[in-house]
Design a protein around this motif. Structure first.
Motif, mmCIF file in Angstrom:
data_model
loop_
_atom_site.group_PDB
_atom_site.id
_atom_site.type_symbol
_atom_site.label_atom_id
_atom_site.label_comp_id
_atom_site.label_asym_id
_atom_site.label_seq_id
_atom_site.Cartn_x
_atom_site.Cartn_y
_atom_site.Cartn_z
ATOM 1 N N TYR A 82 44.512 43.007 44.897
ATOM 2 C CA TYR A 82 44.232 42.025 45.953
ATOM 3 C C TYR A 82 44.970 40.691 45.766
ATOM 4 O O TYR A 82 44.725 39.749 46.514
ATOM 5 C CB TYR A 82 42.723 41.778 46.030
ATOM 6 N N HIS A 83 45.811 40.616 44.729
ATOM 7 C CA HIS A 83 46.641 39.430 44.493
ATOM 8 C C HIS A 83 45.802 38.156 44.329
ATOM 9 O O HIS A 83 46.062 37.127 44.968
ATOM 10 C CB HIS A 83 47.652 39.253 45.636
ATOM 11 N N TRP A 84 44.807 38.231 43.461
ATOM 12 C CA TRP A 84 43.987 37.053 43.169
ATOM 13 C C TRP A 84 44.786 36.048 42.361
ATOM 14 O O TRP A 84 45.664 36.413 41.567
ATOM 15 C CB TRP A 84 42.748 37.460 42.369
ATOM 16 N N PRO A 85 44.467 34.757 42.492
ATOM 17 C CA PRO A 85 45.114 33.746 41.640
ATOM 18 C C PRO A 85 44.705 33.916 40.182
ATOM 19 O O PRO A 85 43.626 34.449 39.876
ATOM 20 C CB PRO A 85 44.603 32.419 42.213
ATOM 21 N N LYS A 86 45.557 33.452 39.282
ATOM 22 C CA LYS A 86 45.303 33.610 37.840
ATOM 23 C C LYS A 86 43.986 32.962 37.399
ATOM 24 O O LYS A 86 43.267 33.487 36.550
ATOM 25 C CB LYS A 86 46.460 33.003 37.045
ATOM 26 N N GLY A 87 43.692 31.781 37.972
ATOM 27 C CA GLY A 87 42.480 31.068 37.574
ATOM 28 C C GLY A 87 41.221 31.857 37.868
ATOM 29 O O GLY A 87 40.326 31.962 37.026
ATOM 30 N N LEU A 88 41.136 32.416 39.063
ATOM 31 C CA LEU A 88 39.970 33.198 39.451
ATOM 32 C C LEU A 88 39.841 34.445 38.591
ATOM 33 O O LEU A 88 38.749 34.777 38.117
ATOM 34 C CB LEU A 88 40.078 33.597 40.931
ATOM 35 N N THR A 89 40.964 35.121 38.364
ATOM 36 C CA THR A 89 40.952 36.330 37.533
ATOM 37 C C THR A 89 40.496 36.010 36.109
ATOM 38 O O THR A 89 39.655 36.704 35.544
ATOM 39 C CB THR A 89 42.356 36.965 37.493
ATOM 40 N N GLY A 90 41.051 34.942 35.541
ATOM 41 C CA GLY A 90 40.682 34.557 34.175
ATOM 42 C C GLY A 90 39.215 34.204 34.059
ATOM 43 O O GLY A 90 38.545 34.585 33.092
ATOM 44 N N ALA A 91 38.703 33.458 35.039
ATOM 45 C CA ALA A 91 37.287 33.065 35.024
ATOM 46 C C ALA A 91 36.379 34.287 35.093
ATOM 47 O O ALA A 91 35.371 34.378 34.373
ATOM 48 C CB ALA A 91 36.996 32.118 36.183
ATOM 49 N N LEU A 92 36.713 35.240 35.952
ATOM 50 C CA LEU A 92 35.895 36.443 36.086
ATOM 51 C C LEU A 92 35.933 37.293 34.821
ATOM 52 O O LEU A 92 34.899 37.802 34.368
ATOM 53 C CB LEU A 92 36.373 37.275 37.284
ATOM 54 N N ILE A 93 37.112 37.458 34.248
ATOM 55 C CA ILE A 93 37.219 38.242 33.006
ATOM 56 C C ILE A 93 36.388 37.602 31.906
ATOM 57 O O ILE A 93 35.621 38.274 31.204
ATOM 58 C CB ILE A 93 38.696 38.348 32.559
ATOM 59 N N LEU A 94 36.538 36.289 31.757
ATOM 60 C CA LEU A 94 35.883 35.578 30.655
ATOM 61 C C LEU A 94 34.368 35.570 30.802
ATOM 62 O O LEU A 94 33.631 35.944 29.874
ATOM 63 C CB LEU A 94 36.409 34.143 30.601
#
Length: 303
Positions: A82-94
């Motif tokens: 879905y081409h999420w921004p890096k910040g959102l992806t990192g926050a969700l993973i963490l």
């Protein structure tokens, strides 16, 4: 039942103290420092030297890594689709990969299984969750932000964290069969007993439920991963695949179902990674987890 009442009283009291402005605005920062620099290291020094290591503890230590791996695979894959921004992806993973295994884990596990299981919670938290946050977690934060993590900065954060230093010291004592003097043990027990009420007060002071956000779909997805998917995988893996069915297995399941780690949210915010989103995910994770933790506790009574 008494311990569950304590949990409710402490959190409710903290919210009341905050809303009535009896305590300073950032009182939770002081309380957190007391926990991190005094209460939690004392608890570690009291319990860790008593542990008898066995193969089950290896699986307890492994659980946070499995949980983090599940979160990483899920959100990394979705971000590519879905081409999420890096910040959102990192926050969700963490935040979906790391649970509140100490601040909330200690009082809940004590309430559900008794004080004797706190030592296993500390293994999961200090040698599992905290090590992940301080190593892989910082690398993810670095990748999702403009601030780069170096080997030196990772090492500094890891070995300057008082509970982790106390954990290493207590582990050395345990492996060498060295006993601390009785007055130190008693003092550590007394100081360590303050972790539960202080941690609950801190959580209550920080519990803010924000309604105005554009991230509700991502909040729901993050909490679904942390509170439902991860514990379900742990139940399947540990109970059905590995055939484990002890009280420690039940503690591992409950720890896997803890809401997003408060410290992980603070670290992500420090790197400028979606601080508002992280606050919402942590803030709503705690009350929602009370319902899901009750469900997973019920599941542990069936296995």
């Amino acid at each position: 039942m008494d311990n569950f009442i304590l949990i409710i009283i402490c959190i409710a009291s903290a919210i009341l103290l905050r809303e009535t402005n009896i305590l300073p605005k950032n009182a939770h920062i002081t309380i957190n420092k007391i926990i991190i620099y005094l209460s939690l290291p004392a608890l570690v020094l009291y319990f860790i030297p008593q542990i008898s290591f066995n193969h089950e503890l290896f699986y307890a230590l492994l659980m946070p890594w499995i949980a983090f791996f599940i979160s990483f695979i899920l959100f990394f894959t979705l971000s590519k689709i879905y081409h999420w921004p890096k910040g959102l992806t990192g926050a969700l993973i963490l935040l979906s990969g790391l649970g509140n295994t100490s601040f909330l884990g200690i009082p809940f596990v004590q309430a559900m299984f008794g004080e004797h299981q706190i030592k296993n919670v500390l293994i999961i938290d200090q040698a599992g969750s905290f090590v992940i946050l301080s190593t892989v977690g910082l690398l993810i934060c670095s990748n999702a932000s403009k601030e780069k993590a170096t080997l030196k900065s990772v090492g500094n954060k890891l070995f300057r964290f008082p509970p982790f230093v106390a954990f290493l010291f207590a582990l050395i004592l345990n492996l060498n069969n060295v006993e601390l003097p009785s007055f130190i043990v008693k003092s550590a027990q007394t100081l360590g007993s303050t972790v539960v009420p202080l941690a609950l007060l801190s959580i209550g002071l920080q519990l803010r439920l924000e309604r105005n956000s554009l991230h509700w779909n991502y909040v729901a997805l993050g909490l679904f991963c942390k509170l439902i998917i991860i514990p379900a995988v742990i139940v399947f893996l540990y109970y059905f695949i590995l055939g484990m069915n002890s009280e420690l297995t039940k503690v591992i399941i409950i720890e896997s179902a803890m809401p997003p780690m408060v410290t992980a949210g603070i670290v992500a915010a420090a790197y400028g990674i979606k601080p508002r989103f992280c606050g919402i995910l942590v803030g709503y994770g705690i009350p929602v987890s009370i319902i899901t933790l009750a469900f997973w506790y019920w599941v542990t009574t069936l296995i």
